[in-house]
Design a protein around this motif. Structure first.
Motif, PDB file in Angstrom:
ATOM      1  N   PHE A 182      15.977 -14.912   0.269  1.00 23.09           N
ATOM      2  CA  PHE A 182      15.920 -13.455   0.184  1.00 23.09           C
ATOM      3  C   PHE A 182      14.823 -12.986  -0.762  1.00 23.09           C
ATOM      4  CE2 PHE A 182      17.154  -9.381  -1.667  1.00 23.09           C
ATOM      5  CZ  PHE A 182      17.287  -8.622  -0.512  1.00 23.09           C
ATOM      6  N   ARG A 183      14.641 -13.643  -1.871  1.00 22.38           N
ATOM      7  CA  ARG A 183      13.639 -13.204  -2.848  1.00 22.38           C
ATOM      8  C   ARG A 183      12.243 -13.211  -2.237  1.00 22.38           C
ATOM      9  NH1 ARG A 183      10.117 -15.139  -6.593  1.00 22.38           N
ATOM     10  NH2 ARG A 183       9.928 -13.953  -8.543  1.00 22.38           N
ATOM     11  N   ASP A 184      11.904 -14.309  -1.536  1.00 23.10           N
ATOM     12  CA  ASP A 184      10.580 -14.393  -0.933  1.00 23.10           C
ATOM     13  C   ASP A 184      10.386 -13.339   0.158  1.00 23.10           C
ATOM     14  OD1 ASP A 184       9.945 -16.455  -2.603  1.00 23.10           O
ATOM     15  OD2 ASP A 184      10.235 -18.043  -1.121  1.00 23.10           O
ATOM     16  N   LEU A 185      11.432 -13.136   0.963  1.00 19.76           N
ATOM     17  CA  LEU A 185      11.347 -12.103   2.009  1.00 19.76           C
ATOM     18  C   LEU A 185      11.150 -10.726   1.392  1.00 19.76           C
ATOM     19  CD1 LEU A 185      14.066 -12.948   4.698  1.00 19.76           C
ATOM     20  CD2 LEU A 185      11.616 -12.727   5.070  1.00 19.76           C
ATOM     21  N   SER A 186      11.912 -10.467   0.334  1.00 17.53           N
ATOM     22  CA  SER A 186      11.816  -9.165  -0.319  1.00 17.53           C
ATOM     23  C   SER A 186      10.416  -8.941  -0.882  1.00 17.53           C
ATOM     24  CB  SER A 186      12.859  -9.077  -1.443  1.00 17.53           C
ATOM     25  OG  SER A 186      12.803  -7.826  -2.084  1.00 17.53           O
ATOM     26  N   GLN A 187       9.853  -9.965  -1.495  1.00 15.17           N
ATOM     27  CA  GLN A 187       8.499  -9.852  -2.045  1.00 15.17           C
ATOM     28  C   GLN A 187       7.470  -9.675  -0.933  1.00 15.17           C
ATOM     29  OE1 GLN A 187       8.416  -9.035  -5.048  1.00 15.17           O
ATOM     30  NE2 GLN A 187       7.905 -10.805  -6.307  1.00 15.17           N
ATOM     31  N   GLN A 188       7.639 -10.422   0.149  1.00 13.96           N
ATOM     32  CA  GLN A 188       6.707 -10.313   1.267  1.00 13.96           C
ATOM     33  C   GLN A 188       6.676  -8.897   1.825  1.00 13.96           C
ATOM     34  OE1 GLN A 188       7.321 -13.157   4.504  1.00 13.96           O
ATOM     35  NE2 GLN A 188       6.745 -11.577   5.983  1.00 13.96           N
ATOM     36  N   VAL A 189       7.857  -8.337   2.064  1.00 12.80           N
ATOM     37  CA  VAL A 189       7.941  -6.991   2.616  1.00 12.80           C
ATOM     38  C   VAL A 189       7.438  -5.957   1.621  1.00 12.80           C
ATOM     39  CG1 VAL A 189       9.544  -5.211   3.436  1.00 12.80           C
ATOM     40  CG2 VAL A 189       9.792  -7.571   4.219  1.00 12.80           C
ATOM     41  N   ARG A 190       7.740  -6.180   0.347  1.00 10.30           N
ATOM     42  CA  ARG A 190       7.304  -5.234  -0.685  1.00 10.30           C
ATOM     43  C   ARG A 190       5.778  -5.131  -0.735  1.00 10.30           C
ATOM     44  NH1 ARG A 190       9.029  -5.524  -7.104  1.00 10.30           N
ATOM     45  NH2 ARG A 190       9.364  -3.281  -7.390  1.00 10.30           N
ATOM     46  N   PHE A 191       5.099  -6.285  -0.613  1.00 12.72           N
ATOM     47  CA  PHE A 191       3.647  -6.252  -0.705  1.00 12.72           C
ATOM     48  C   PHE A 191       2.990  -5.877   0.628  1.00 12.72           C
ATOM     49  CE2 PHE A 191       4.624  -8.590  -4.595  1.00 12.72           C
ATOM     50  CZ  PHE A 191       3.878  -7.829  -5.486  1.00 12.72           C
ATOM     51  N   GLU A 192       3.700  -6.069   1.727  1.00  9.95           N
ATOM     52  CA  GLU A 192       3.234  -5.490   2.982  1.00  9.95           C
ATOM     53  C   GLU A 192       3.192  -3.965   2.844  1.00  9.95           C
ATOM     54  OE1 GLU A 192       5.803  -6.684   6.113  1.00  9.95           O
ATOM     55  OE2 GLU A 192       5.141  -8.777   6.108  1.00  9.95           O
ATOM     56  N   ARG A 193       4.253  -3.438   2.266  1.00  8.23           N
ATOM     57  CA  ARG A 193       4.332  -1.997   2.047  1.00  8.23           C
ATOM     58  C   ARG A 193       3.256  -1.539   1.062  1.00  8.23           C
ATOM     59  NH1 ARG A 193       4.908   2.872   3.942  1.00  8.23           N
ATOM     60  NH2 ARG A 193       6.055   4.321   2.614  1.00  8.23           N
ATOM     61  N   ALA A 194       3.003  -2.353   0.043  1.00  7.90           N
ATOM     62  CA  ALA A 194       1.966  -2.015  -0.932  1.00  7.90           C
ATOM     63  C   ALA A 194       0.605  -1.894  -0.254  1.00  7.90           C
ATOM     64  CB  ALA A 194       1.914  -3.085  -2.025  1.00  7.90           C
ATOM     65  N   ARG A 195       0.289  -2.810   0.637  1.00  7.57           N
ATOM     66  CA  ARG A 195      -0.987  -2.754   1.355  1.00  7.57           C
ATOM     67  C   ARG A 195      -1.084  -1.479   2.197  1.00  7.57           C
ATOM     68  NH1 ARG A 195      -3.534  -8.112   2.681  1.00  7.57           N
ATOM     69  NH2 ARG A 195      -2.709  -9.629   1.209  1.00  7.57           N
ATOM     70  N   GLU A 196       0.022  -1.137   2.853  1.00  8.51           N
ATOM     71  CA  GLU A 196       0.019   0.073   3.679  1.00  8.51           C
ATOM     72  C   GLU A 196      -0.226   1.311   2.817  1.00  8.51           C
ATOM     73  OE1 GLU A 196       3.746   0.156   5.648  1.00  8.51           O
ATOM     74  OE2 GLU A 196       3.346  -1.618   6.893  1.00  8.51           O
ATOM     75  N   LEU A 197       0.489   1.391   1.696  1.00  4.94           N
ATOM     76  CA  LEU A 197       0.370   2.565   0.830  1.00  4.94           C
ATOM     77  C   LEU A 197      -1.022   2.662   0.199  1.00  4.94           C
ATOM     78  CD1 LEU A 197       3.856   2.419  -0.950  1.00  4.94           C
ATOM     79  CD2 LEU A 197       3.132   4.076   0.783  1.00  4.94           C
ATOM     80  N   LEU A 198      -1.565   1.517  -0.217  1.00  8.34           N
ATOM     81  CA  LEU A 198      -2.889   1.530  -0.821  1.00  8.34           C
ATOM     82  C   LEU A 198      -3.964   1.957   0.179  1.00  8.34           C
ATOM     83  CD1 LEU A 198      -2.665  -1.754  -2.930  1.00  8.34           C
ATOM     84  CD2 LEU A 198      -2.912   0.565  -3.859  1.00  8.34           C
ATOM     85  N   GLY A 199      -3.698   1.726   1.454  1.00  8.64           N
ATOM     86  CA  GLY A 199      -4.663   2.085   2.483  1.00  8.64           C
ATOM     87  C   GLY A 199      -4.621   3.536   2.901  1.00  8.64           C
ATOM     88  N   GLU A 200      -3.612   4.285   2.416  1.00 10.74           N
ATOM     89  CA  GLU A 200      -3.518   5.693   2.791  1.00 10.74           C
ATOM     90  C   GLU A 200      -4.551   6.529   2.046  1.00 10.74           C
ATOM     91  OE1 GLU A 200       0.480   6.900   2.063  1.00 10.74           O
ATOM     92  OE2 GLU A 200       1.317   5.695   3.709  1.00 10.74           O
ATOM     93  N   ARG A 201      -4.995   7.582   2.692  1.00 12.16           N
ATOM     94  CA  ARG A 201      -5.998   8.468   2.092  1.00 12.16           C
ATOM     95  C   ARG A 201      -5.453   9.091   0.795  1.00 12.16           C
ATOM     96  NH1 ARG A 201     -10.413  10.912   4.238  1.00 12.16           N
ATOM     97  NH2 ARG A 201      -9.806  10.206   6.334  1.00 12.16           N
ATOM     98  N   GLY A 202      -6.238   9.024  -0.267  1.00 10.37           N
ATOM     99  CA  GLY A 202      -5.855   9.633  -1.535  1.00 10.37           C
ATOM    100  C   GLY A 202      -4.878   8.829  -2.361  1.00 10.37           C
TER     101      GLY A 202
END
Length: 344
Positions: A281-301
């Protein structure tokens, strides 16, 4: 041993096809787009696999351009839509007993969700949670259907004068959220930080109000029949996909215990099944968390500080260190690379 795939009865999707046909939609074309034979809908006991449900929903959205189809389907569902179980539900002595019955046999309504019911002296709570991984669009369609079917059936049982009650939905407010506000006694709450699911909360006055068609004998007969057919739901063999789906669908902090509680199983059971897939679970949670981080960092502004806050980090520095360990670059470097088309 691989778990049997979960399914959903065609009878509910037949309601959708009937509604769309009445609106002038070419349902023959819709089924062709979904690659589902029309003969599958000729038997009331027919079933669809999750991938077929997904294909049908995608085709319906594409063909109609509507985002409120789940809302419309939910409005069409009545107690007698649930085949034999529906008659047992109508024959219960009160709502409390009906919810207890439904929680035991929810998989006869759909195997893609489970239902857990708890009762306290002054109130009761029913929780509907997915037991298969599904795309966002399919999930939100399904939650719309469940929420509206619950509201519709309660209004049919008690009439428009019933006392207020709450339905909490683990999803963002949909485009058609204003339609929910006009639904009488039901108070709808949307939470995009919660796990996907529906929580129904009712007070004692509603739970203990007698039903006019109560027949314990009918309930007993139906239960005896269902017990001979019973197959209890559980997530498919892809536990990793399922847990990852729950993590992706919630923007809040999700724990293993929280998922276990929602599914009404132990955290140890989830952990054991993840280990069978060489996951934790820990690895899955980290994987999804940083997938989300990449998405958010790619948003305008987007700013590093804001993304850190959205993901629950204590500060931007902690986020930057964690992101660099995961991605090999800092959040700022990632944004620069993504902006130049050279993102990792």
């Amino acid at each position: 041993m691989t778990a049997a795939p979960k399914r959903a009865p065609v009878r509910y999707f037949s309601l959708m096809l009937g509604f769309l046909a009445a609106q002038g939609v070419d349902t023959t074309r819709l089924l062709e787009m979904a690659r589902i034979e029309s003969s599958r809908f000729e038997r009331s006991d027919g079933m669809l696999l999750p991938m077929e449900v997904e294909s049908l929903i995608i085709a319906a959205y594409r063909l109609t351009g509507r985002t409120d189809l789940g809302f419309e389907v939910g409005r069409l569902i009545k107690l007698n839509s649930h085949d034999l179980l529906g008659y047992a539900m109508l024959s219960c002595e009160d709502l409390d007993r009906m919810l207890r019955l439904t929680s035991r046999y929810c998989h006869f309504i759909t195997e893609m969700f489970t239902m857990r019911y708890r009762r306290w002296p002054e109130r009761g709570e029913a929780v509907f949670a997915p037991v298969v991984a599904m795309p966002v669009q399919t999930m939100r369609f399904s939650l719309d259907v469940i929420a509206l079917s619950v509201q519709n059936q309660l209004e049919m049982l008690f009439g428009p004068e019933m006392t207020p009650y709450d339905i909490r939905m683990g999803m963002p407010a949909p485009e058609h959220h204003a339609r929910y506000a006009a639904l009488g006694a039901a108070r709808f709450h949307f939470d995009d930080r919660a796990l996907p699911g529906i929580t129904l909360s009712l007070d004692r006055a509603l739970l203990d109000r007698p039903f006019p068609m109560a027949s314990p004998q009918v309930v007993k007969q139906v239960e005896e029949h269902m017990q001979s057919l019973q197959r209890r739901p559980a997530p498919d063999a892809g536990w990793g996909d399922y847990v990852a789906m729950l993590l992706r669908e919630s923007t809040g902090q999700v724990t293993l215990d929280g998922i276990a509680q929602r599914m009404n199983i132990s955290a140890r059971t989830i952990d054991r099944n993840l280990k069978k897939e060489h996951l934790n679970f820990r690895d899955l949670s980290q994987q999804v968390r940083f997938e989300r981080a990449r998405e958010l960092l790619g948003e305008r502004g987007a700013t590093v500080a804001r993304v850190a806050e959205q993901l629950g980090f204590s500060d931007a520095a902690n986020f930057s260190r964690a992101f660099r360990r995961h991605a090999g670059v800092t959040p700022g470097e990632f944004q620069q690379q993504a902006g130049s088309g050279a993102g990792p």
